[in-house]
Enzyme design. Sequence first.
Site, PDB file in Angstrom:
ATOM      1  CG  ASN A   1      -0.380  -0.207   2.528  1.00 57.94           C
ATOM      2  OD1 ASN A   1       0.577  -0.943   2.690  1.00 57.94           O
ATOM      3  ND2 ASN A   1      -0.939   0.448   3.527  1.00 57.94           N
TER       4      ASN A   1
ATOM      5  CD  GLU B   1      -1.416   4.902   4.481  1.00 61.27           C
ATOM      6  OE1 GLU B   1      -0.928   5.786   5.217  1.00 61.27           O
ATOM      7  OE2 GLU B   1      -2.048   3.923   4.905  1.00 61.27           O
TER       8      GLU B   1
ATOM      9  CB  CYS C   1      -5.328  -1.429  -1.682  1.00 63.23           C
ATOM     10  SG  CYS C   1      -6.676  -0.636  -0.812  1.00 63.23           S
TER      11      CYS C   1
ATOM     12  CD  GLU D   1      -5.401  -5.979  -1.155  1.00 66.82           C
ATOM     13  OE1 GLU D   1      -4.901  -4.831  -1.127  1.00 66.82           O
ATOM     14  OE2 GLU D   1      -6.076  -6.447  -0.243  1.00 66.82           O
TER      15      GLU D   1
ATOM     16  CB  CYS E   1     -10.789  -2.739   0.500  1.00 67.26           C
ATOM     17  SG  CYS E   1     -10.287  -1.983  -1.059  1.00 67.26           S
TER      18      CYS E   1
ATOM     19  CB  CYS F   1      -8.713  -4.657  -3.626  1.00 64.31           C
ATOM     20  SG  CYS F   1      -7.596  -3.280  -3.292  1.00 64.31           S
TER      21      CYS F   1
HETATM   22  N1  THU Z   1      -5.287  -1.356   2.488  1.00 63.26           N
HETATM   23  C1  THU Z   1      -4.751  -2.204   1.556  1.00 63.26           C
HETATM   24  O1  THU Z   1      -3.610  -2.022   1.124  1.00 63.26           O
HETATM   25  N2  THU Z   1      -5.511  -3.234   1.123  1.00 63.26           N
HETATM   26  C2  THU Z   1      -6.783  -3.488   1.532  1.00 63.26           C
HETATM   27  O2  THU Z   1      -7.438  -4.367   0.989  1.00 63.26           O
HETATM   28  C3  THU Z   1      -7.353  -2.724   2.639  1.00 63.26           C
HETATM   29  C4  THU Z   1      -6.619  -1.491   3.024  1.00 63.26           C
HETATM   30  C5  THU Z   1      -4.477  -0.235   2.961  1.00 63.26           C
HETATM   31  C6  THU Z   1      -4.963   1.117   2.511  1.00 63.26           C
HETATM   32  C7  THU Z   1      -4.401   2.015   3.592  1.00 63.26           C
HETATM   33  O3  THU Z   1      -3.080   2.398   3.232  1.00 63.26           O
HETATM   34  C8  THU Z   1      -4.334   1.130   4.825  1.00 63.26           C
HETATM   35  O4  THU Z   1      -4.461  -0.199   4.375  1.00 63.26           O
HETATM   36  C9  THU Z   1      -5.415   1.412   5.858  1.00 63.26           C
HETATM   37  O5  THU Z   1      -6.665   1.383   5.273  1.00 63.26           O
END
Ligand code: THU
Length: 150
Positions: free
Chosen positions: A52, A54, A63, A65, A101, A104
Amino acid sequence: MESINYHDLNPIQRGLLFAAAEVMEKAYNPYSKFSVGAAIRTKSGDIILGANVENASYGCTICAERSALVSANALGHKEYESIAVIAKPEKGVTEEITGPCGICRQMILEAAHVSNIDIEIIMSTTDMKRIIIAKISELLPFSFGPNNLK
Ligand code: THU
């Protein structure tokens, strides 16, 4: 759905989950401090990684994925068999299994359509003591996909 632990995985699944755990350390997560790693196994046996990333404009976050999926596409891969997902909070280990999520899942669904494979998703707690394996069709039932546009 019953959870298993990492001893129950076959060597390919275990390798994929460990690859996801390794790339999880590359997360750029100054806001949530939540690290996620994803590893895609292609039909040809290649492993493509994502973590991930940000942004100060929070909505820009990608994310792990989707990061792995876009990377796999850029590398020319089109057929994916499975994807492993693992995460860890700032301190300690996750209490819950981390699954992709909703956004994704939608992107994995499209990749499954292109691959013509019901992609397997290996979802784990940080300590790998609880793992669930499911197909994308199970994680996103009654979905909206390319066939709905016909
Ligand atoms: N996140 C992912 O990388 N994958 C997911 O399926 C759920 C959330 C990340 C996004 C963000 O940087 C952190 O987790 C908190 O939500």
